[in-house]
Design an enzyme around this catalytic site. Structure first.
Site, PDB file in Angstrom:
ATOM      1  N   ASP A   1      -8.724  -5.437  -5.438  1.00  0.00           N
ATOM      2  CA  ASP A   1      -8.558  -4.311  -4.519  1.00  0.00           C
ATOM      3  C   ASP A   1      -8.933  -3.019  -5.231  1.00  0.00           C
ATOM      4  O   ASP A   1      -8.618  -2.850  -6.414  1.00  0.00           O
ATOM      5  CB  ASP A   1      -7.080  -4.252  -4.073  1.00  0.00           C
ATOM      6  CG  ASP A   1      -6.773  -3.018  -3.242  1.00  0.00           C
ATOM      7  OD1 ASP A   1      -7.665  -2.560  -2.499  1.00  0.00           O
ATOM      8  OD2 ASP A   1      -5.626  -2.518  -3.328  1.00  0.00           O
TER       9      ASP A   1
ATOM     10  N   HIS B   1      -6.603  -6.202  -1.192  1.00  0.00           N
ATOM     11  CA  HIS B   1      -5.431  -5.395  -0.841  1.00  0.00           C
ATOM     12  C   HIS B   1      -4.399  -6.192  -0.034  1.00  0.00           C
ATOM     13  O   HIS B   1      -3.203  -6.036  -0.231  1.00  0.00           O
ATOM     14  CB  HIS B   1      -5.951  -4.226   0.000  1.00  0.00           C
ATOM     15  CG  HIS B   1      -5.034  -3.076   0.139  1.00  0.00           C
ATOM     16  ND1 HIS B   1      -4.689  -2.257  -0.915  1.00  0.00           N
ATOM     17  CD2 HIS B   1      -4.399  -2.552   1.229  1.00  0.00           C
ATOM     18  CE1 HIS B   1      -3.889  -1.297  -0.477  1.00  0.00           C
ATOM     19  NE2 HIS B   1      -3.697  -1.456   0.816  1.00  0.00           N
TER      20      HIS B   1
ATOM     21  N   SER C   1       0.824  -1.209   0.000  1.00  0.00           N
ATOM     22  CA  SER C   1       0.000   0.000   0.000  1.00  0.00           C
ATOM     23  C   SER C   1       0.870   1.276   0.000  1.00  0.00           C
ATOM     24  O   SER C   1       1.625   1.491  -0.945  1.00  0.00           O
ATOM     25  CB  SER C   1      -0.944  -0.051   1.203  1.00  0.00           C
ATOM     26  OG  SER C   1      -1.953   0.878   1.069  1.00  0.00           O
TER      27      SER C   1
END
Ligand SMILES: *[C@@H]1O[C@H](CO)[C@@H](O)[C@H](O)[C@H]1NC(C)=O
Ligand SMILES: *[C@@H]1O[C@H](CO)[C@@H](O)[C@H](O)[C@H]1NC(C)=O
Ligand SMILES: *[C@@H]1O[C@H](CO)[C@@H](O)[C@H](O)[C@H]1NC(C)=O
Length: 395
Positions: free
Chosen positions: A316, A372, A167
């Site tokens: 995601d 994610h 991320s």
């Protein structure tokens, strides 16, 4: 500068083993204590700042396993998320109290270092309680934390070393890599980023296509977007000055982030259920802390022949795969292996894990059906990918 000198002096003296006081001798919640060693403590990176770490040694020959740093993103997410819910040796169970062993733990083959960064995150803290920072300062403190790690654990100084994260780790990892690459005392071999934030522009532009082609927008809004945001086949869903376009993009954001969908995995339920307050609660969690030229940092690393992996769970919506695929393509590296499926053994048969395209020293890989947090959603596929990354095999 002064701190660095001190580190070097200690380094010269160092045939100490791991820090005895940091060893975790008993961890509550486990059915039985682990057979590998683990440590938790602080890296004192500046006079003020103390970063908490949790280090789990490899379950297979720690002396000869690589050392891998893991950083969750946010900014502001604790890397204990990675340890306790993604790829650590034990994962928190639904009761919230107990831990159970994870057969696909990344420490099966690597010494895993989980660092809570920057100060203010998790157990990491600053004496003066000033938690204002920026990406440059964060990367410096992360680098100083690594120096502390190698001072406290000198037995790992020559092991192969990798930087990995997720991320906002798309910012943390390349900015840290640039510092580590300049330090010949660290045996850096490669970096991997999962569902990374690499470009806000590409992330926003791709998300609109992702949403439409995953059935979230419908034809009427899509037609409006085409009319108001696109010209000559090129669309700007990122920073258009057209007010109607901005309004339409706002409608997309409401659907993706505020309608009750799970933005981290389109096909997962909304934890706790969709609340009638979800409109107010929805918030994009990524903030731009500084100016980063991630493209530059990547180019520095492949030129030096490090192994780079950009991987994305493909359902995601926080950092969608298409934006990262466009980012990797925009680097215009020479293709070595054309885009193809990659396979993993799920215990019964070979299955498609996703797709991979390999450039020289750089691979873009998707993990099919994952959100994610790839190791949480697809533990076997993620472990297979991680193992091939570390052992420098084709994916
Ligand atoms: C807090 O730290 C930031 C960045 O290090 C600095 O710019 C700022 O002046 C500090 N604030 C205070 C109140 O000391
Ligand atoms: C980031 O913080 C450091 C340390 O406080 C400061 O020297 C630097 O100017 C800051 N950089 C930016 C881009 O704000
Ligand atoms: C939109 O973003 C692009 C790419 O970062 C930039 O070149 C352009 O100047 C921006 N336009 C506006 C209106 O901010």
């Amino acid at each position: 500068m002064r701190l660095l000198v001190v580190c070097l002096l200690f380094g010269a003296m160092g045939v100490f083993g791991a820090p005895e006081a940091d060893e975790i001798k008993y961890l509550p919640g486990l059915p039985k204590q682990p057979s590998f060693k683990q440590y938790s403590g602080y890296f004192h990176v500046t006079e003020n700042e103390h970063l908490h770490y949790w280090f789990v040694e490899s379950q297979k020959d720690p002396a000869n396993s690589p050392v891998v740093l893991w950083l969750n993103g946010g900014p502001g997410c604790s890397s204990l998320d990675g340890l306790l819910t993604e790829h650590g040796p034990f994962l928190i169970q639904n009761d919230g109290n107990s831990l159970n062993y994870n057969p696909y733990s990344w420490n099966m083959i690597a010494n895993m270092l989980y660092l809570e960064s920057p100060a203010g995150v998790g157990f990491s803290y600053s004496d003066n309680k000033n938690y204002t920072t920026n990406d440059t300062e964060v990367s410096m403190n992360n680098y100083l934390a690594l120096k502390e790690f190698f001072r406290l654990f000198p037995e790992y100084r020559t092991n192969e070393f990798y930087l990995t994260g997720e991320s906002y780790g798309g910012i943390y990892i390349p900015t840290l890599a640039e510092r580590v690459m300049e330090d010949s005392s660290i045996n850096l071999q490669g970096i991997a980023v999962g569902n990374g934030m690499s470009s806000y522009e590409l992330n926003d532009n791709s998300l609109v296509y992702f949403a439409y082609y995953h059935g979230l927008l419908g034809t009427s809004l899509w037609t409006d977007l085409q009319t108001n945001c696109c010209k000559d086949g090129k669309c700007n869903f990122y920073n258009s000055t057209d007010r109607t376009c901005s309004y339409n993009v706002g409608q997309v954001a409401n659907i993706v982030y505020r309608s009750g969908l799970n933005m981290y995995n389109l096909y997962a339920p909304c934890p706790g259920g969709v609340s009638t307050m979800s409109e107010e609660n929805g918030q994009l969690v990524i903030y731009d802390l500084g100016n980063n030229f991630i493209e530059h940092e990547f180019s520095v690393s492949w030129n030096q022949k490090y192994r780079i992996l950009v991987y994305n769970g493909d359902v995601d919506m926080a950092c969608n795969f298409l934006g990262d695929e466009w980012f990797v393509e925009s680097l215009q590296q020479q293709v070595q292996v054309k885009r193809r499926t990659w396979l993993f053994f799920n215990g019964k048969s070979q299955q498609v894990g996703g797709f991979v395209k390999e450039f020289s020293n750089l691979a873009f890989l998707t993990v099919k059906g994952s959100g994610h947090m790839v190791p949480t959603d697809k533990p076997i596929a993620a472990y297979t990918m991680f193992s091939r990354f570390l052992t420098k095999q084709p994916y």
